[in-house]
Design a protein around this motif. Sequence first.
Motif, PDB file in Angstrom:
ATOM      1  N   UNK A  23       4.192 -45.970   3.849  1.00  0.00           N
ATOM      2  CA  UNK A  23       4.229 -47.279   4.489  1.00  0.00           C
ATOM      3  C   UNK A  23       4.728 -48.354   3.519  1.00  0.00           C
ATOM      4  N   UNK A  24       4.268 -48.305   2.279  1.00  0.00           N
ATOM      5  CA  UNK A  24       4.735 -49.277   1.272  1.00  0.00           C
ATOM      6  C   UNK A  24       6.240 -49.177   1.061  1.00  0.00           C
ATOM      7  N   UNK A  25       6.743 -47.953   0.952  1.00  0.00           N
ATOM      8  CA  UNK A  25       8.184 -47.761   0.756  1.00  0.00           C
ATOM      9  C   UNK A  25       8.957 -48.286   1.957  1.00  0.00           C
ATOM     10  N   UNK A  28       8.718 -52.184   1.970  1.00  0.00           N
ATOM     11  CA  UNK A  28       9.545 -52.755   0.896  1.00  0.00           C
ATOM     12  C   UNK A  28      11.026 -52.643   1.249  1.00  0.00           C
ATOM     13  N   UNK A  29      11.412 -51.515   1.821  1.00  0.00           N
ATOM     14  CA  UNK A  29      12.799 -51.324   2.255  1.00  0.00           C
ATOM     15  C   UNK A  29      13.148 -52.323   3.345  1.00  0.00           C
ATOM     16  N   UNK A  30      12.263 -52.474   4.317  1.00  0.00           N
ATOM     17  CA  UNK A  30      12.508 -53.404   5.422  1.00  0.00           C
ATOM     18  C   UNK A  30      12.628 -54.839   4.922  1.00  0.00           C
ATOM     19  N   UNK A  31      11.819 -55.211   3.934  1.00  0.00           N
ATOM     20  CA  UNK A  31      11.826 -56.578   3.400  1.00  0.00           C
ATOM     21  C   UNK A  31      12.894 -56.775   2.332  1.00  0.00           C
ATOM     22  N   UNK A  32      13.466 -55.684   1.877  1.00  0.00           N
ATOM     23  CA  UNK A  32      14.410 -55.724   0.757  1.00  0.00           C
ATOM     24  C   UNK A  32      13.796 -56.427  -0.444  1.00  0.00           C
ATOM     25  N   UNK A  33      12.517 -56.080  -0.692  1.00  0.00           N
ATOM     26  CA  UNK A  33      11.776 -56.719  -1.775  1.00  0.00           C
ATOM     27  C   UNK A  33      10.583 -55.851  -2.153  1.00  0.00           C
ATOM     28  N   UNK A  34      10.192 -55.925  -3.414  1.00  0.00           N
ATOM     29  CA  UNK A  34       8.962 -55.269  -3.858  1.00  0.00           C
ATOM     30  C   UNK A  34       7.768 -56.213  -3.802  1.00  0.00           C
TER      31      UNK A  34
END
Length: 85
Positions: A23-25, A28-34
């Motif tokens: 879910x985190x990956x 983060x991918x969806x938000x284009x941010x860590x």
Amino acid sequence: MKNHRQVFVLHVGTGQSIGPDDLRVMWATACESLDISVKRRMSGANPPSYGLWAGNGFDRKSAETRMRGLLVARGYRFTLTNTAF
């Protein structure tokens, strides 16, 4: 979750689950941010819900579109509810 705001609540279909790392990956991918976080919430016998949090400066609409696409591609049945802040 310093400076993070909850932006979506995710519920996956009955009998489905999603691991915290996956879910985190995905988020983060969806938000284009860590600069994100996720939180699993249990509510008695009900299936868990997942809070999706993001920092400042992300594009909510684009992140939602990408997240929906990632969930569909992995075969999840889900609701993704936008939260107001």
